[in-house]
Write a protein that holds these residues in place. Structure first.
Motif, short mmCIF file in Angstrom:
data_model
loop_
_atom_site.label_atom_id
_atom_site.label_comp_id
_atom_site.label_asym_id
_atom_site.label_seq_id
_atom_site.Cartn_x
_atom_site.Cartn_y
_atom_site.Cartn_z
N ASP A 1 -0.32 -9.96 -18.89
CA ASP A 1 -0.58 -11.16 -18.11
C ASP A 1 -1.04 -10.79 -16.71
OD1 ASP A 1 -0.67 -13.66 -16.99
OD2 ASP A 1 1.51 -13.95 -16.95
N PRO A 2 -2.26 -11.16 -16.30
CA PRO A 2 -2.75 -10.78 -14.96
C PRO A 2 -1.89 -11.32 -13.83
CG PRO A 2 -4.44 -11.97 -16.20
CD PRO A 2 -3.22 -11.91 -17.05
N GLN A 3 -1.14 -12.40 -14.07
CA GLN A 3 -0.29 -12.98 -13.03
C GLN A 3 1.03 -12.21 -12.86
OE1 GLN A 3 -1.59 -15.40 -11.21
NE2 GLN A 3 -3.40 -15.25 -12.51
N ALA A 4 1.39 -11.37 -13.83
CA ALA A 4 2.69 -10.70 -13.83
C ALA A 4 2.89 -9.78 -12.63
CB ALA A 4 2.88 -9.92 -15.12
N ASN A 5 1.87 -9.04 -12.24
CA ASN A 5 2.00 -8.10 -11.13
C ASN A 5 1.30 -8.61 -9.88
OD1 ASN A 5 3.49 -6.24 -12.56
ND2 ASN A 5 1.70 -5.13 -13.28
N ARG A 6 1.14 -9.89 -9.76
CA ARG A 6 0.39 -10.48 -8.65
C ARG A 6 0.97 -10.08 -7.30
NH1 ARG A 6 -1.88 -16.37 -8.66
NH2 ARG A 6 -3.85 -15.30 -8.64
N GLU A 7 2.31 -10.17 -7.14
CA GLU A 7 2.90 -9.86 -5.84
C GLU A 7 2.76 -8.38 -5.48
OE1 GLU A 7 5.92 -9.22 -8.92
OE2 GLU A 7 4.72 -10.96 -8.44
N VAL A 8 2.80 -7.50 -6.47
CA VAL A 8 2.62 -6.08 -6.21
C VAL A 8 1.15 -5.79 -5.91
CG1 VAL A 8 2.81 -3.77 -7.19
CG2 VAL A 8 4.59 -5.46 -7.64
N GLY A 9 0.23 -6.40 -6.66
CA GLY A 9 -1.20 -6.18 -6.49
C GLY A 9 -1.72 -6.70 -5.17
N SER A 10 -1.10 -7.77 -4.65
CA SER A 10 -1.58 -8.33 -3.39
C SER A 10 -1.28 -7.41 -2.21
CB SER A 10 -0.95 -9.70 -3.16
OG SER A 10 0.45 -9.57 -3.02
N ASP A 11 -0.35 -6.49 -2.38
CA ASP A 11 -0.01 -5.53 -1.33
C ASP A 11 -0.97 -4.34 -1.27
OD1 ASP A 11 2.14 -6.95 -0.50
OD2 ASP A 11 3.66 -5.58 -1.31
N ALA A 12 -1.77 -4.16 -2.31
CA ALA A 12 -2.59 -2.95 -2.43
C ALA A 12 -3.45 -2.68 -1.20
CB ALA A 12 -3.43 -3.00 -3.69
N PRO A 13 -4.21 -3.63 -0.69
CA PRO A 13 -5.03 -3.33 0.48
C PRO A 13 -4.19 -2.92 1.71
CG PRO A 13 -5.79 -5.36 -0.55
CD PRO A 13 -4.51 -4.98 -1.22
N ARG A 14 -3.06 -3.58 1.89
CA ARG A 14 -2.19 -3.26 3.02
C ARG A 14 -1.58 -1.86 2.86
NH1 ARG A 14 2.90 -2.97 3.77
NH2 ARG A 14 3.45 -3.94 1.79
N VAL A 15 -1.14 -1.55 1.64
CA VAL A 15 -0.55 -0.24 1.38
C VAL A 15 -1.59 0.86 1.59
CG1 VAL A 15 0.44 1.22 -0.43
CG2 VAL A 15 1.22 -1.13 -0.17
N LEU A 16 -2.80 0.65 1.07
CA LEU A 16 -3.87 1.63 1.24
C LEU A 16 -4.20 1.82 2.72
CD1 LEU A 16 -5.86 3.57 -0.10
CD2 LEU A 16 -7.49 1.68 -0.21
N ALA A 17 -4.27 0.72 3.45
CA ALA A 17 -4.55 0.81 4.89
C ALA A 17 -3.45 1.59 5.60
CB ALA A 17 -4.68 -0.59 5.49
N GLY A 18 -2.21 1.39 5.20
CA GLY A 18 -1.11 2.13 5.80
C GLY A 18 -1.16 3.61 5.48
N MET A 19 -1.54 3.93 4.25
CA MET A 19 -1.59 5.34 3.85
C MET A 19 -2.74 6.08 4.53
SD MET A 19 -0.71 5.20 -0.20
CE MET A 19 -0.95 6.95 -0.41
N THR A 20 -3.81 5.36 4.83
CA THR A 20 -4.98 6.02 5.42
C THR A 20 -5.04 5.85 6.94
OG1 THR A 20 -6.35 4.06 5.02
CG2 THR A 20 -6.35 5.76 3.32
N ALA A 21 -4.00 5.26 7.53
CA ALA A 21 -4.02 4.96 8.96
C ALA A 21 -4.21 6.19 9.83
CB ALA A 21 -2.74 4.23 9.36
N ASP A 22 -3.57 7.30 9.49
CA ASP A 22 -3.67 8.48 10.36
C ASP A 22 -4.73 9.48 9.89
OD1 ASP A 22 -2.20 9.23 8.16
OD2 ASP A 22 -0.87 10.56 9.28
N LEU A 23 -5.63 9.06 9.00
CA LEU A 23 -6.73 9.93 8.58
C LEU A 23 -7.89 9.81 9.56
CD1 LEU A 23 -6.87 9.15 4.74
CD2 LEU A 23 -5.60 10.96 5.89
N SER A 24 -8.68 10.86 9.63
CA SER A 24 -9.87 10.80 10.49
C SER A 24 -10.90 9.85 9.86
CB SER A 24 -10.48 12.20 10.64
OG SER A 24 -11.07 12.60 9.42
N ARG A 25 -11.90 9.48 10.64
CA ARG A 25 -12.93 8.56 10.15
C ARG A 25 -13.63 9.15 8.92
NH1 ARG A 25 -17.97 7.93 9.75
NH2 ARG A 25 -18.55 9.81 10.88
N GLY A 26 -13.96 10.42 8.97
CA GLY A 26 -14.65 11.08 7.85
C GLY A 26 -13.78 11.13 6.60
N GLN A 27 -12.48 11.37 6.78
CA GLN A 27 -11.57 11.40 5.65
C GLN A 27 -11.43 10.01 5.02
OE1 GLN A 27 -8.06 13.05 7.48
NE2 GLN A 27 -8.70 15.17 7.12
N LYS A 28 -11.29 8.98 5.87
CA LYS A 28 -11.19 7.61 5.36
C LYS A 28 -12.44 7.24 4.57
CE LYS A 28 -8.29 5.61 8.96
NZ LYS A 28 -8.25 4.67 10.08
#
Length: 174
Positions: A99-126
């Protein structure tokens, strides 16, 4: 073994049958678990088959088999050690539902989580991570888009992943 090298298939089968208990005993002494020992035994049998031409007739076969078995056991231990140091357990990674709705709350965090993980990377690394890993471009395509050479993309990806792994290992458990 000498007869097996000469092409006698029955002699080769008898050799392997006779050598199997010896190989298994050596593997059990060297390995941490029964499963790992059996993996080593299988690897040794494949190796013996692949390099049987290196056995010198007239010389004792046990030292030859021992060397192969010990080396394969060491390889298995090193591989297990590398895997344990590089793998990160994430219980949420296994949660998948039809069911695509089953993981909706976890999936909605993905962009925020990715942004947090890449926050301290250099521009070239990002940029390298975004193009190659997120957008799934080939290295050649990412190079054309970003202006970075393929070699620098590889270096940036490697360093970014290393930094993100380090950050994940430092992150306190939730």
């Amino acid at each position: 073994m000498a007869a097996a090298q000469a092409g006698d298939a029955d002699a080769y089968r008898r050799f392997l049958s006779a050598a199997l208990p010896f190989i298994r005993a050596l593997a059990r002494r060297r390995c941490g678990s029964e499963e790992e020992a059996e993996d080593v035994v299988q690897d040794v049998l494949l190796t013996v088959h692949r390099i049987r031409h290196t056995y010198e007739p007239g010389r004792p076969v046990k030292p030859w088999l021992t060397a192969i078995t010990v080396r394969r056991a060491i390889d298995a231990t090193r591989k297990r050690s590398r895997i344990r140091t590089r793998e990160t357990f994430d219980e949420h990674a296994y949660e998948t539902f039809a069911d695509p709705q089953a993981n909706r709350e976890v999936g909605s965090d993905a962009p925020r989580v990715l942004a947090g993980m890449t926050a301290d990377l250099s521009r070239g690394q990002k940029e390298a991570i975004d193009l190659v890993k997120v957008q799934e471009m080939s290295l050649a395509e990412a190079s054309a888009v970003s202006g970075q050479t393929i070699a620098s993309l590889k270096v940036n990806i490697h360093r970014a992943i290393k930094k993100m792994r380090l950050n994940l290992s430092r992150k306190p458990s939730e």
